[in-house]
Design a protein around this motif. Structure first.
Motif, PDB file in Angstrom:
ATOM      1  N   ARG A 231       0.833  -1.200   0.000  1.00 47.11           N
ATOM      2  CA  ARG A 231       0.000   0.000   0.000  1.00 47.11           C
ATOM      3  C   ARG A 231       0.869   1.252   0.000  1.00 47.11           C
ATOM      4  O   ARG A 231       2.098   1.177   0.156  1.00 47.11           O
ATOM      5  N   ALA A 232       0.203   2.395  -0.143  1.00 41.44           N
ATOM      6  CA  ALA A 232       0.900   3.670  -0.022  1.00 41.44           C
ATOM      7  C   ALA A 232       1.355   3.842   1.421  1.00 41.44           C
ATOM      8  O   ALA A 232       0.613   3.531   2.354  1.00 41.44           O
ATOM      9  N   ALA A 233       2.578   4.323   1.607  1.00 40.71           N
ATOM     10  CA  ALA A 233       3.123   4.487   2.955  1.00 40.71           C
ATOM     11  C   ALA A 233       2.390   5.597   3.690  1.00 40.71           C
ATOM     12  O   ALA A 233       2.186   6.686   3.150  1.00 40.71           O
ATOM     13  N   GLU A 234       1.981   5.284   4.922  1.00 40.67           N
ATOM     14  CA  GLU A 234       1.300   6.289   5.737  1.00 40.67           C
ATOM     15  C   GLU A 234       2.278   7.332   6.267  1.00 40.67           C
ATOM     16  O   GLU A 234       1.971   8.516   6.364  1.00 40.67           O
ATOM     17  N   ILE A 235       3.485   6.862   6.616  1.00 42.48           N
ATOM     18  CA  ILE A 235       4.517   7.743   7.147  1.00 42.48           C
ATOM     19  C   ILE A 235       5.831   7.400   6.447  1.00 42.48           C
ATOM     20  O   ILE A 235       6.223   6.233   6.407  1.00 42.48           O
ATOM     21  N   SER A 236       6.485   8.385   5.876  1.00 43.05           N
ATOM     22  CA  SER A 236       7.768   8.128   5.229  1.00 43.05           C
ATOM     23  C   SER A 236       8.855   8.124   6.299  1.00 43.05           C
ATOM     24  O   SER A 236       9.130   9.136   6.924  1.00 43.05           O
ATOM     25  N   THR A 237       9.453   6.942   6.521  1.00 39.79           N
ATOM     26  CA  THR A 237      10.411   6.809   7.612  1.00 39.79           C
ATOM     27  C   THR A 237      11.808   6.410   7.157  1.00 39.79           C
ATOM     28  O   THR A 237      12.746   6.534   7.922  1.00 39.79           O
ATOM     29  N   ARG A 238      11.972   5.928   5.927  1.00 38.95           N
ATOM     30  CA  ARG A 238      13.261   5.392   5.515  1.00 38.95           C
ATOM     31  C   ARG A 238      13.796   6.107   4.279  1.00 38.95           C
ATOM     32  O   ARG A 238      13.156   6.097   3.222  1.00 38.95           O
ATOM     33  N   PRO A 239      14.980   6.692   4.368  1.00 35.32           N
ATOM     34  CA  PRO A 239      15.592   7.268   3.173  1.00 35.32           C
ATOM     35  C   PRO A 239      16.000   6.188   2.170  1.00 35.32           C
ATOM     36  O   PRO A 239      16.181   6.474   0.988  1.00 35.32           O
ATOM     37  N   ASP A 240      16.140   4.924   2.652  1.00 36.71           N
ATOM     38  CA  ASP A 240      16.529   3.822   1.763  1.00 36.71           C
ATOM     39  C   ASP A 240      15.332   2.952   1.395  1.00 36.71           C
ATOM     40  O   ASP A 240      15.474   1.764   1.124  1.00 36.71           O
ATOM     41  N   ALA A 241      14.140   3.529   1.369  1.00 34.24           N
ATOM     42  CA  ALA A 241      12.935   2.783   1.010  1.00 34.24           C
ATOM     43  C   ALA A 241      13.100   2.141  -0.367  1.00 34.24           C
ATOM     44  O   ALA A 241      13.661   2.749  -1.287  1.00 34.24           O
ATOM     45  N   THR A 242      12.611   0.920  -0.511  1.00 34.07           N
ATOM     46  CA  THR A 242      12.725   0.206  -1.786  1.00 34.07           C
ATOM     47  C   THR A 242      11.985   0.929  -2.899  1.00 34.07           C
ATOM     48  O   THR A 242      12.483   1.077  -4.011  1.00 34.07           O
ATOM     49  N   GLU A 243      10.757   1.359  -2.610  1.00 30.22           N
ATOM     50  CA  GLU A 243       9.960   2.150  -3.551  1.00 30.22           C
ATOM     51  C   GLU A 243       9.427   3.365  -2.789  1.00 30.22           C
ATOM     52  O   GLU A 243       8.600   3.193  -1.892  1.00 30.22           O
ATOM     53  N   PRO A 244       9.903   4.551  -3.091  1.00 31.01           N
ATOM     54  CA  PRO A 244       9.434   5.740  -2.361  1.00 31.01           C
ATOM     55  C   PRO A 244       7.904   5.817  -2.354  1.00 31.01           C
ATOM     56  O   PRO A 244       7.254   5.647  -3.382  1.00 31.01           O
ATOM     57  N   GLY A 245       7.370   6.037  -1.159  1.00 31.53           N
ATOM     58  CA  GLY A 245       5.931   6.170  -1.022  1.00 31.53           C
ATOM     59  C   GLY A 245       5.177   4.871  -0.889  1.00 31.53           C
ATOM     60  O   GLY A 245       3.941   4.866  -0.814  1.00 31.53           O
TER      61      GLY A 245
END
Length: 384
Positions: free
Chosen positions: A320-334
């Motif tokens: 799903r769409a991320a509720e809170i952006s917490t990781r600069p190294d997220a696999t897929e932003p958002g």
């Protein structure tokens, strides 16, 4: 086929290398030196990758009459595993360094170097199975012997890496089988005890080791309402679900023991409460990996395992769409992935890895960024 056998100096990797030789492949053995500490020696069954292990690996390679090398990966290991371990604890999370070692060292740095040198695959003594599909893709599955299954720590491997891996022990019915084979072959490793604990903390005292690497300062231990009920020596030394070593001096008003519910390293505060408050109904994260082809559905029934030796429990996988952006190294932003649990599990901490299964098949893994209490999620998973 040209095969690089990763030889840890234990019985499993010894037998895996031997089976590669028996299969008629061109096999070269390699031991990874992960520490530059000159006198590092194994203490009983604690630790791994020691001088003693390197000597044992060489002796097995000599028995197999294959070339053998020691590769120095100590700097990469320090940066990608040890420093990561320290950083995660300093932020109040609970990492799995063995899983990170598989991801960054054994199946990234090692495999990359092996392919550059012209090897076709890396063979290891892990207990897991690889199943090749008609279209050429590979699926990672649990080992035949579930008690020794290591698919959890291999779930960080991606589809391309799986194409160049070989796990000859995955179909063995028992560890006793493997030891008996090693003994028949005359390997010095046949009766060697399995290693456990964190290899760079061989005495098993993680708390003291962390105190030597993370600045610790006293702070408040508070209850769920924020009332101070004690003092700790350093928040980073605690883990979610911890009961011992709280030094509160008294139980809760109802006489029940207290457990660590939360760790806030910025405020240097540790929150404690009842075991019931540890019940988690959902785990989610933004750093994820597919162990093979990515799932087509954004929602499906699954099993999830949050500890290497834990039990897989049923739930519903959700992308799903991320509720809170917490990781600069997220696999897929958002984007985040989550598992809504059918029944609560206890003591899950951010930093742990959740591995998602479809029956015996490993779908993938994600680092847990957030947990939601079973009360907030309604304690049961909706139908997929």
């Amino acid at each position: 086929m040209k095969v690089l056998a990763a030889m840890s100096g234990g019985v499993d990797s010894s037998v895996a290398a031997a089976r590669a030789v028996d299969a008629g492949h061109d096999v070269v053995g390699v031991h990874l030196a992960l520490s530059r500490a000159g006198g590092t020696m194994r203490a009983g069954s604690r630790g791994c990758c020691t001088i003693e292990d390197a000597v044992d690996a060489r002796r097995v390679a000599d028995e197999l009459d294959i070339p053998f090398y020691v590769w120095d990966f100590s700097e990469r290991f320090r940066e990608d595993v040890v420093d990561d371990f320290i950083s995660e604890y300093a932020q109040g999370r609970t990492p799995n360094p063995c899983l990170r070692c598989n991801e960054k060292i054994k199946f990234a740095a090692l495999l990359e170097k092996a392919l550059d040198l012209g090897f076709d695959c890396v063979v290891t003594g892990h207990y897991a199975r690889l199943i090749e599909q008609p279209d050429g893709t590979r699926e990672l599955r649990r080992a035949a012997e579930h008690d020794k299954d290591q698919s959890y720590v291999l779930a960080v491997l991606n589809e391309q890496q799986l194409q160049h891996c070989w796990f000859p022990l995955g179909d063995d019915e028992s560890k006793a089988q493997v030891r008996a084979e090693a003994e028949r072959r005359g390997f010095v490793t046949a009766n060697k005890p399995d290693s456990y604990d964190i290899c760079f903390i061989p005495d098993g005292d993680t708390r003291t080791w962390l105190g030597d690497h993370i600045p610790m300062r006293p702070g408040a231990i508070v209850d769920a309402e924020g009332n101070q009920i004690g003092e700790h020596a350093g928040a980073a030394a605690y883990t979610i679900g911890q009961r011992k070593g709280l030094n509160i001096g008294r139980p809760a008003p109802d006489g029940s023991p207290r457990f660590v519910l939360g760790i806030d390293t910025e405020r240097n505060e540790v929150t404690v409460g009842s075991r019931a408050a540890l019940a988690i109904g959902e785990v989610s994260g933004q750093r994820f990996n597919w162990a093979g082809p990515a799932p087509q559905a954004d929602r499906f029934d699954c099993l999830v395992q949050v500890r290497a030796h834990g039990e897989a429990v049923p739930g519903v996988f959700i992308r799903r769409a991320a509720e809170i952006s917490t990781r600069p190294d997220a696999t897929e932003p958002g984007v985040e992935v989550a598992v809504r649990l059918a029944e609560p599990i206890h003591g899950v901490a951010p930093g742990q890895t959740a591995v998602v299964y479809d029956g015996e098949r490993v779908v993938g893994a994600f680092t847990i960024d957030r947990t939601e209490s079973a009360v907030e999620t309604g304690e049961s998973a909706p139908a997929a």
